[in-house]
Write a protein that holds these residues in place. Structure first.
Motif, short mmCIF file in Angstrom:
data_model
loop_
_atom_site.label_atom_id
_atom_site.label_comp_id
_atom_site.label_asym_id
_atom_site.label_seq_id
_atom_site.Cartn_x
_atom_site.Cartn_y
_atom_site.Cartn_z
N ILE A 74 -6.75 -13.82 2.82
CA ILE A 74 -7.57 -13.64 1.61
C ILE A 74 -8.23 -12.27 1.71
O ILE A 74 -8.87 -11.94 2.72
N VAL A 75 -8.04 -11.45 0.66
CA VAL A 75 -8.62 -10.11 0.60
C VAL A 75 -9.33 -9.93 -0.73
O VAL A 75 -9.08 -10.66 -1.69
N LYS A 76 -10.22 -8.94 -0.78
CA LYS A 76 -10.91 -8.61 -2.02
C LYS A 76 -9.91 -8.13 -3.07
O LYS A 76 -9.88 -8.61 -4.18
N ASP A 77 -9.08 -7.17 -2.69
CA ASP A 77 -8.02 -6.67 -3.55
C ASP A 77 -6.94 -6.04 -2.68
O ASP A 77 -7.14 -5.86 -1.48
N LEU A 78 -5.82 -5.73 -3.27
CA LEU A 78 -4.69 -5.22 -2.50
C LEU A 78 -4.96 -3.85 -1.87
O LEU A 78 -4.35 -3.51 -0.86
N SER A 79 -5.91 -3.09 -2.41
CA SER A 79 -6.23 -1.79 -1.81
C SER A 79 -6.88 -1.95 -0.43
O SER A 79 -6.85 -1.04 0.38
N ARG A 80 -7.46 -3.11 -0.17
CA ARG A 80 -8.04 -3.35 1.16
C ARG A 80 -6.91 -3.49 2.19
O ARG A 80 -7.08 -3.12 3.34
N ILE A 81 -5.77 -4.03 1.78
CA ILE A 81 -4.62 -4.11 2.68
C ILE A 81 -4.11 -2.70 2.96
O ILE A 81 -3.87 -2.34 4.10
N GLY A 82 -3.92 -1.91 1.91
CA GLY A 82 -3.44 -0.56 2.14
C GLY A 82 -3.41 0.29 0.90
O GLY A 82 -3.36 -0.22 -0.22
N ARG A 83 -3.43 1.59 1.13
CA ARG A 83 -3.34 2.56 0.04
C ARG A 83 -2.09 3.44 0.18
O ARG A 83 -2.01 4.51 -0.38
N ASN A 84 -1.14 2.97 0.97
CA ASN A 84 0.16 3.62 1.08
C ASN A 84 1.16 2.65 0.47
O ASN A 84 1.39 1.56 1.01
#
Length: 165
Positions: A74-84
């Motif tokens: 569970i993450v806040k949004d996908l940008s927390r996973i990565g920005r690449n």
């Protein structure tokens, strides 16, 4: 049983970012409990760029996936996973291959319920944001340099900072 890991990230370890990490922690934990998940681990990377996947939290999540300890991230949004874009999509593929569900709360995304057609576009926008921010910072630094403004916090070795400024 729904076994989840909560994950968050901020790019810097500056004091101002501490509030963001605290908000991510509390909102992710609240969501997990509300939705009936057992939180098996909390992973937070402070001071790590999303353009790089060599992060302690991601490594620990992968270890827990390999050992079968979690079913969902569970993450806040996908940008927390990565920005690449490419690396983020590869990581999402890794999760799918291991039958791991990912829920991005603010993106209103659940990999087990949603069609993945828009994920590539979202991750591309996340990468573009990072690149645009970098471009703006470089522009501002070039402008300051051109104007003769002081750019660093510490003088070069052997020099002393002026007490007049």
């Amino acid at each position: 049983m729904k076994r989840a890991a909560i994950y968050g990230r901020v790019s810097t370890d500056h004091y101002e970012q501490q509030e963001s990490i605290n908000v991510q922690k509390s909102s992710l934990l609240e969501y997990a409990v509300q939705e009936g998940f057992s939180v098996m681990g909390s992973y937070f990377d402070e001071g790590y760029s999303g353009t790089n996947f060599d992060r302690p939290g991601i490594k620990k999540i992968k270890a827990d996936i390999e050992s079968g300890n979690i079913d969902t991230i569970i993450v806040k949004d996908l940008s927390r996973i990565g920005r690449n874009n490419a690396l983020t999509l590869l990581f999402l593929d890794y999760l799918a291959q291991n039958n791991i569900r990912i829920i991005a709360i603010d993106d209103n995304y659940d990999s087990f319920e949603d069609n993945d057609d828009l994920v590539g576009i979202k991750t591309w926008f996340n990468e573009r944001y990072s690149k645009e921010l970098s471009r703006r910072i470089k522009y501002a630094l070039r402008h300051k340099k051109k104007s003769g403004e002081y750019l660093t916090a510490f003088p070069p070795y052997g020099y002393k900072k002026s007490t007049e400024y």
